[in-house]
Structures are given as structure tokens and as C-alpha cells.
Scaffold this motif. Sequence first.
Motif, short mmCIF file in Angstrom:
data_model
loop_
_atom_site.label_atom_id
_atom_site.label_comp_id
_atom_site.label_asym_id
_atom_site.label_seq_id
_atom_site.Cartn_x
_atom_site.Cartn_y
_atom_site.Cartn_z
N SER A 52 -2.00 -6.83 -18.73
CA SER A 52 -1.34 -5.50 -18.29
C SER A 52 -0.38 -5.14 -19.41
O SER A 52 0.53 -5.64 -19.67
CB SER A 52 -0.72 -5.75 -17.11
OG SER A 52 0.26 -4.87 -16.71
N HIS A 53 -0.57 -4.04 -19.98
CA HIS A 53 0.44 -3.33 -21.11
C HIS A 53 1.91 -3.23 -20.55
O HIS A 53 2.87 -3.84 -21.08
CB HIS A 53 -0.09 -2.05 -21.47
CG HIS A 53 0.84 -1.52 -22.45
ND1 HIS A 53 1.09 -2.00 -23.61
CD2 HIS A 53 1.90 -0.54 -22.22
CE1 HIS A 53 2.03 -1.18 -24.40
NE2 HIS A 53 2.57 -0.44 -23.62
N ALA A 54 1.90 -2.97 -18.99
CA ALA A 54 3.16 -2.70 -18.44
C ALA A 54 3.73 -4.01 -18.21
O ALA A 54 5.13 -4.30 -18.56
CB ALA A 54 2.95 -2.06 -17.23
N LYS A 64 5.34 -1.51 -27.50
CA LYS A 64 4.34 -1.63 -28.34
C LYS A 64 3.76 -0.34 -28.91
O LYS A 64 2.49 -0.12 -29.16
CB LYS A 64 3.28 -2.53 -28.26
CG LYS A 64 3.87 -3.94 -27.94
CD LYS A 64 4.25 -4.58 -28.78
CE LYS A 64 3.45 -5.30 -30.17
NZ LYS A 64 4.33 -6.00 -31.26
N THR A 65 4.40 0.77 -28.51
CA THR A 65 4.22 2.12 -28.94
C THR A 65 5.15 2.83 -30.08
O THR A 65 6.30 2.69 -29.93
CB THR A 65 3.85 2.96 -27.60
OG1 THR A 65 5.31 2.92 -26.90
CG2 THR A 65 2.77 2.59 -26.63
N ILE A 66 4.50 3.50 -31.01
CA ILE A 66 5.35 4.24 -31.71
C ILE A 66 5.19 5.76 -31.41
O ILE A 66 3.90 6.17 -31.44
CB ILE A 66 5.07 4.23 -33.24
CG1 ILE A 66 5.24 2.42 -33.39
CG2 ILE A 66 5.92 4.80 -34.13
CD1 ILE A 66 6.64 2.07 -33.11
N GLY A 67 5.94 6.74 -31.44
CA GLY A 67 5.91 8.03 -31.37
C GLY A 67 6.04 8.67 -32.68
O GLY A 67 6.94 8.54 -33.57
N ARG A 118 9.65 7.65 -22.41
CA ARG A 118 8.55 6.85 -22.29
C ARG A 118 8.79 5.42 -22.96
O ARG A 118 7.81 4.44 -23.10
CB ARG A 118 7.41 7.49 -22.85
CG ARG A 118 7.07 8.60 -21.86
CD ARG A 118 5.68 9.36 -22.40
NE ARG A 118 5.61 10.44 -21.45
CZ ARG A 118 4.39 11.15 -21.22
NH1 ARG A 118 3.04 10.72 -21.90
NH2 ARG A 118 4.21 12.30 -20.56
N GLY A 119 9.92 5.25 -23.54
CA GLY A 119 10.18 3.78 -23.95
C GLY A 119 9.43 3.52 -25.28
O GLY A 119 9.29 2.29 -25.57
#
Length: 346
Positions: A52-54, A64-67, A118-119
Motif C-alpha cells: 500500500s503506497h499510502a 515517493k512522488t515528485i511534482g 498532495r504531499g
Amino acid sequence: MSRKRIDLRDVAALAGVSLGSASRAINGVENVSTETRERVQRAIDLLGYRPSHAARALRSRLSKTIGCMLSEATNPLYARLFQAMEARLRAEGYVLLLATGLNDADRELENLRLFAERGMDGMILTPGNERDRRILDFLDASDIPAVILDRDIETKKDVVMFNHVPAVKRITRELLDLGHRRIALLVSHVDVRPNRRRIEAFKAAMREYGITSPNELVRLQTTSTTSTFDEVVGLLKGKEPPTAFIVQGTNTLLSLLNAVAAVGCRIPDDVSIISIGDPDFARTHVPPIAALRVSTDDIVERTVELLLKRIKGDRSMPPQRALVQFDFKPRQSCGPLRAQVAGSGL
């Protein structure tokens, strides 16, 4: 009958390790043996387990996300950069999410707020509004690590700059040394660092040769290909047409090439062309178009290195600045000014 949902306990049981060991192996913690990692990975593959990513984000406090916000996605350089950065960050376990600002300050601010809400763990930005107070205030207040690409923004964030001035001076001198004096510069109308530096460098190189470039030969282009086509046709059919062009390597270059063909000019016999940027079609055009190019790999490596240092905890160091150089690719689109062209026009 519904299928039982596979969870971490099933992975640990099949791998023959404790729940804690399985969790540490999945989350990449260092103090896990190679054997344990391999056993856990085999169990994951056999069971088809998807963490689960969350839940992982909650435990690690990382999403683990980059905007990534680009001013536009149609620019060939930006398209290559995004693809290369996505691959580089994926190898580090991050997902790169794209948003476009379209040089609209409200849209850019909305994108930045969405990244924060969105963190996102970090941001890579090329805003089209360098001096918008709301964007500057947001960046100053944000604790999200960010790298800004090629923008003159007063901020404490890290930046990666492209060294436009010496590069554009070099290609302008290249044309001047071939005898050209009526040189036209076609760049975007958007008031951002790359365009300002290109114009500055072009005019400076012309002055070095004792030439004041007429205002009508510095053309600020919109995104409309029709507008650029008509403008170039008008220049080439004028009483004193340019004999050479320096042009942004986007759709503007395509419009220029179409306009040159439409009026029956030959490259480089009648018109010489150098592109700022090296899109694929510049290399395959007949003749190939000479171009300034910047290393995508160099930009990506410097950008990702700076960003990951910040994300992984090195947030106390002062803002970092990296400078990326251009190199010139001479090709068959440049030639000496012909005497008949110099004396009588096209």
C-alpha cells in the motif's frame, strides 16, 4: 466467494522471516541481509503482493512522488527532460508527476498548491512567471525541497541554470564571420530568463562587430505557428531581407523552415539558419540545421542530485547553483553570404 487479500503477514510467512524483517526489506532499510531481501522478493512475486503506497508513505513520511511543473510540454527540450528525469527518479523509487503552467500565473500557483496539498516530496519547476509576487511568496514559505530550472527567481531554492550568453554570442559571431549582417533573431515573447539572455547576447555580439541590430530583426514570437510563418514570409519578401536567422528550436523553427521554402529560398545559399535547441527534426532536415544544444543528461543529473540531497535530509546547506553549458553543432544550414545576395537582396 471473494479472494483473500494478500498482506504483509502472508509475505513474511512464505519467506520464512519475521513481519519486521519483511517490512524492512520492502521499505529498503539498510540493515537487512541480501538473503532476506531475496526471500522476501520471491514471496512478493509468488503472491502478487502490492504494498500500500499510502501506508508506506505514512510510515516513512515520504510520498515517493515528485511534482514537475513545466511552462509547456510541447517544447522539445522539456519533453526530453521530463522523460529522462522520470526514468532517473524511477530508478530511485520516485514517481514524477507532470503539470503545465502555460505561462499563466494563476495556473502555476494552483499547481504549486496542489503539489503541497498532495504531499509531494520535492518539486522541479520552470515557471513562466518569474516575478509574480504570489509565486515568490509561496516558494519562500514552502518547506518542500525544490529545484528551479533556468529562471531568475529570488528564492532560497536550488537552481540549475543554462549558460545562454556565451552560447548565443558564439553562434551570432559564427554568422557574422560568414559575412552576414542582416541577422534575424526569433525567440518567444514570454518574459523569462532564457529569452532575455538570448536577446542580450545577440545584441552584444552584433555591437562587437560595430552593428546595431534593427528592432525589426528581433522578433518575439507567440505560440501561433501561423503568425511566425506570416512574419518570416514578410521579412523575406521585404526590401532588405535577413540573410540569416537564429531561431528557437521549437515550432518556431518549423514555421521558419516552411516559410523559407514557401518563398523559394534555398538553405544555405540564400538563407543561413542556426537553431537554439536541437530537436530531432533539425538533424533530419535537408540540409541538417546547425544547432546549439545542451546535454539532457547533464541537466537531469544535476537536478536530481540536488533534489535528492534535500529530500534525504541535507536541508541545512545554503542554496546551490549549477551551471550547464551549451555546445554548438555546426551543420550544412550555414554558409557564407553570397555577393549577389549582399548586393541585391533575395
